[in-house]
Structure formats: C-alpha cells, structure tokens
Motif scaffolding. Structure first.
Motif, PDB file in Angstrom:
ATOM      1  N   LEU A   6     -30.650 111.830  38.758  1.00  0.00           N
ATOM      2  CA  LEU A   6     -31.538 111.838  39.911  1.00  0.00           C
ATOM      3  C   LEU A   6     -32.537 110.693  39.771  1.00  0.00           C
ATOM      4  O   LEU A   6     -33.297 110.635  38.798  1.00  0.00           O
ATOM      5  CB  LEU A   6     -32.266 113.180  40.007  1.00  0.00           C
ATOM      6  N   MET A  37     -22.473 114.632  36.413  1.00  0.00           N
ATOM      7  CA  MET A  37     -23.491 114.733  37.470  1.00  0.00           C
ATOM      8  C   MET A  37     -24.354 113.478  37.447  1.00  0.00           C
ATOM      9  O   MET A  37     -24.823 113.061  36.395  1.00  0.00           O
ATOM     10  CB  MET A  37     -24.358 115.981  37.244  1.00  0.00           C
ATOM     11  N   GLN A  86     -30.889 118.876  35.249  1.00  0.00           N
ATOM     12  CA  GLN A  86     -31.942 118.122  35.904  1.00  0.00           C
ATOM     13  C   GLN A  86     -32.679 118.982  36.936  1.00  0.00           C
ATOM     14  O   GLN A  86     -32.050 119.648  37.770  1.00  0.00           O
ATOM     15  CB  GLN A  86     -31.362 116.887  36.605  1.00  0.00           C
ATOM     16  N   GLU A  87     -34.000 118.970  36.844  1.00  0.00           N
ATOM     17  CA  GLU A  87     -34.845 119.656  37.805  1.00  0.00           C
ATOM     18  C   GLU A  87     -35.959 118.714  38.271  1.00  0.00           C
ATOM     19  O   GLU A  87     -36.450 117.902  37.489  1.00  0.00           O
ATOM     20  CB  GLU A  87     -35.475 120.916  37.207  1.00  0.00           C
ATOM     21  N   SER A 107     -32.929 122.148  41.506  1.00  0.00           N
ATOM     22  CA  SER A 107     -31.944 121.834  40.483  1.00  0.00           C
ATOM     23  C   SER A 107     -30.708 121.187  41.103  1.00  0.00           C
ATOM     24  O   SER A 107     -30.342 121.485  42.245  1.00  0.00           O
ATOM     25  CB  SER A 107     -31.532 123.110  39.738  1.00  0.00           C
ATOM     26  N   ASP A 108     -30.086 120.300  40.306  1.00  0.00           N
ATOM     27  CA  ASP A 108     -28.832 119.690  40.746  1.00  0.00           C
ATOM     28  C   ASP A 108     -27.626 120.497  40.271  1.00  0.00           C
ATOM     29  O   ASP A 108     -26.490 120.065  40.384  1.00  0.00           O
ATOM     30  CB  ASP A 108     -28.731 118.244  40.247  1.00  0.00           C
ATOM     31  N   THR A 158     -30.576 113.545  48.597  1.00  0.00           N
ATOM     32  CA  THR A 158     -29.586 114.422  47.990  1.00  0.00           C
ATOM     33  C   THR A 158     -29.867 115.869  48.367  1.00  0.00           C
ATOM     34  O   THR A 158     -30.967 116.201  48.835  1.00  0.00           O
ATOM     35  CB  THR A 158     -29.597 114.264  46.449  1.00  0.00           C
ATOM     36  N   THR A 159     -28.887 116.726  48.164  1.00  0.00           N
ATOM     37  CA  THR A 159     -29.049 118.157  48.426  1.00  0.00           C
ATOM     38  C   THR A 159     -29.159 118.885  47.095  1.00  0.00           C
ATOM     39  O   THR A 159     -28.278 118.760  46.228  1.00  0.00           O
ATOM     40  CB  THR A 159     -27.859 118.711  49.231  1.00  0.00           C
ATOM     41  N   LEU A 160     -30.251 119.627  46.921  1.00  0.00           N
ATOM     42  CA  LEU A 160     -30.515 120.347  45.680  1.00  0.00           C
ATOM     43  C   LEU A 160     -30.722 121.824  45.971  1.00  0.00           C
ATOM     44  O   LEU A 160     -30.979 122.219  47.110  1.00  0.00           O
ATOM     45  CB  LEU A 160     -31.756 119.770  44.980  1.00  0.00           C
ATOM     46  N   ARG A 208     -30.200 125.855  49.395  1.00  0.00           N
ATOM     47  CA  ARG A 208     -29.920 124.431  49.218  1.00  0.00           C
ATOM     48  C   ARG A 208     -30.621 123.639  50.325  1.00  0.00           C
ATOM     49  O   ARG A 208     -30.492 123.979  51.515  1.00  0.00           O
ATOM     50  CB  ARG A 208     -28.412 124.167  49.230  1.00  0.00           C
TER      51      ARG A 208
END
Length: 288
Positions: free
Chosen positions: A4, A1, A30-31, A25-26, A10-12, A48
């Motif tokens: 970030l 991954m 990672q948050e 969150s990814d 990006t889409t989280l 999302r």
C-alpha cells in the motif's frame, strides 16, 4: 499482495474501530488508518470501502474516502493554499492534507510562484522516498484540454490562467480552452504561475492559438490616466503644479506614467472642457 503506497486508489476492508477512526486491512498484514475526519457515516467491521491513500503529517500511510480528481493517471486543477519558500507551494486536491508542489518544479524566483487562490494543472508523482507530490502538467497535457480559437475573437477580452512561465513571457489557457501566449512586452507587473488574468487578444494565429496582451487599449489607458489626474487634482482643490511642459521625471514620480501618456490624458481632459492650463499649473473648470 501489493504494498500500500501513497496515491493509490484501492478497496480495503474495515478491520476494527479505533478511538480516532477505523483501521482498514488489505486482507494481509497491512493496515492503514481511516481517520474519523475522513469518515462519513458509520462503518461496520468487514465492510469493504474504496479509499485514496496518502501520507499523514507523521509520514504514515493513511486513507480517505474522498477520491481526488488529481491522480497519477489524471490531471486536474488544484488550488494553492500556502507558499513556503523553503519547500514550495501546498495545493488543495480535495482531501484533508494539502499536497506539495516542490520548489524544484517551479520558477527560480519565488515571486513567480502561485499564491493562495491561484490554480495549477497537475497530477501526482512519487519521489525516490515514495513521498507523494504534485506534478505540473507539461505542454502536451495542457494541449489535450485546448481547442482552436476562431479568428473573429481578435481584440476581444478573455480570462486565462498561466500554466507555464518562460524567459520571454507566459503561456496561458483561457476559460474557453484556447492556448495563448503573452510576450514580456505585453505584460504588466510581476506575474505568477497559476495566476488568473484578464487579457486582450491581439492576434489569432493560423493554428488557433492566441497572442495576448495584459495592457489596456490606448483609449482605456487615456481614460485611466485621466481619472488618476482628476483624483489628484480633486485632492488639491482642483489645481496642480503640473502641465504639458512639466519635466518627465516629475510626472513619472507623481503619477507613475510617461510624459507622453500624461500629455494625452491632459489633452483629452481639455478637449472635454474639464481642465485648463495657466503659468505652469493645471486647473479644473468649475461648474457655473
């Protein structure tokens, strides 16, 4: 991954609600925080959303749903909001945190830096510490915006923005998209990167670029100087101790213009029958 980093779009996934926003969150470890000021409407867990990542005031990666038009791969105009001599100029790119245009990327003299309200054409970049900065567009990028100017525009007025300063003048882009240059000899006062100007076209070159002047046409200059003289005389009951034989330094000190320009303005006023001279003084003619 992928890690970030600031500047990413990006889409989280919404991980959970917090008192001051939402954590996203990814899907791994990672948050990032989506602050409540950047939330429009209510979000649900596992929803999302597409976000833009930036560094908050503590240097942490944060998210916003406001996607700026200024990006790594896209240039756009950004408005200056504040100037700090130690750091540079902060720009509004459409998110809640202003972006720094470093002093290292601007003219040596801070008087030539953008002031609040000025606009610069820029994209994004990361420094060695992965901090997000604005990157000024170079000549190649600005020319992608431009179109050739038709010859019939000669002597017309245009509105333009300064996108680059050089030792002998300023490069500008007009509202119509014409590239132009203002030579030092045609500049009035101190100019700034990002400054909006009204200029006069003095030449249209074969490649469609323009030579411009900030200086008024001769008749406009005479009119402006005449108004300056009339205003001063009205403040003195219609008389002043200056005439066409006054010393150049006295005229410069009082009116901020050359003796030649002063005499042209006096001549115009006398031709219009508004003024006469006598014994070293000038007088406004009184209406009968």
């Amino acid at each position: 991954m992928a890690e970030l980093t600031a500047g990413m779009i990006t889409t989280l996934e919404v991980s959970h609600k917090a008192p001051f926003g939402y954590f996203l969150s990814d899907g791994g470890e990672q948050e990032v925080l989506l602050h409540e000021n950047d939330v429009t409407g209510k979000l649900s867990e596992h929803e999302r959303i597409t976000v833009f990542l930036y560094q908050d005031h503590q240097g942490r990666i944060a998210a916003t749903t406001s996607i700026p038009t200024v990006r790594f791969d896209a240039f756009d105009w950004a408005t200056a909001v504040s100037l700090h001599k130690k750091y540079g100029v902060f720009l509004n790119i459409g998110i809640n945190k202003d972006l720094l245009l470093s002093k290292d990327d601007m003219p040596y003299n801070w008087e030539n830096w953008p002031q609040p309200g000025d606009r610069v054409y820029c994209s994004l970049k990361l420094d060695k510490k992965q901090r997000l900065f604005a990157r000024l567009a170079d000549e190649t990028e600005v020319r992608k915006l431009s179109v050739p100017a038709p010859d019939k525009l000669r002597n017309k007025n245009v509105h333009a923005t300064i996108y680059r300063l050089v030792p002998d003048g300023a490069h500008v882009l007009t509202d119509e998209g014409y590239i132009g240059f203002i030579h030092d000899a045609e500049i009035n006062g101190t100019i700034r990167l990002g400054q909006a100007l009204e200029c006069r076209i003095i030449d249209v070159k074969e490649n469609g670029s323009l030579n411009l002047s900030m200086k008024p046409r001769s008749y406009e200059m005479i009119e402006g100087n005449s108004e300056k003289i009339i205003t001063y005389m009205n403040s003195r009951d219609g008389a002043m101790p200056y005439w066409d034989k006054s010393l150049p330094e006295d005229i410069r000190e009082r009116f901020g213009i050359s003796k030649g320009d002063f005499k042209k303005a006096l001549g115009q006023l006398m031709k219009e029958g508004k003024l006469y001279q006598k014994d070293g003084w000038s007088y406004l003619k009184q209406d009968k």
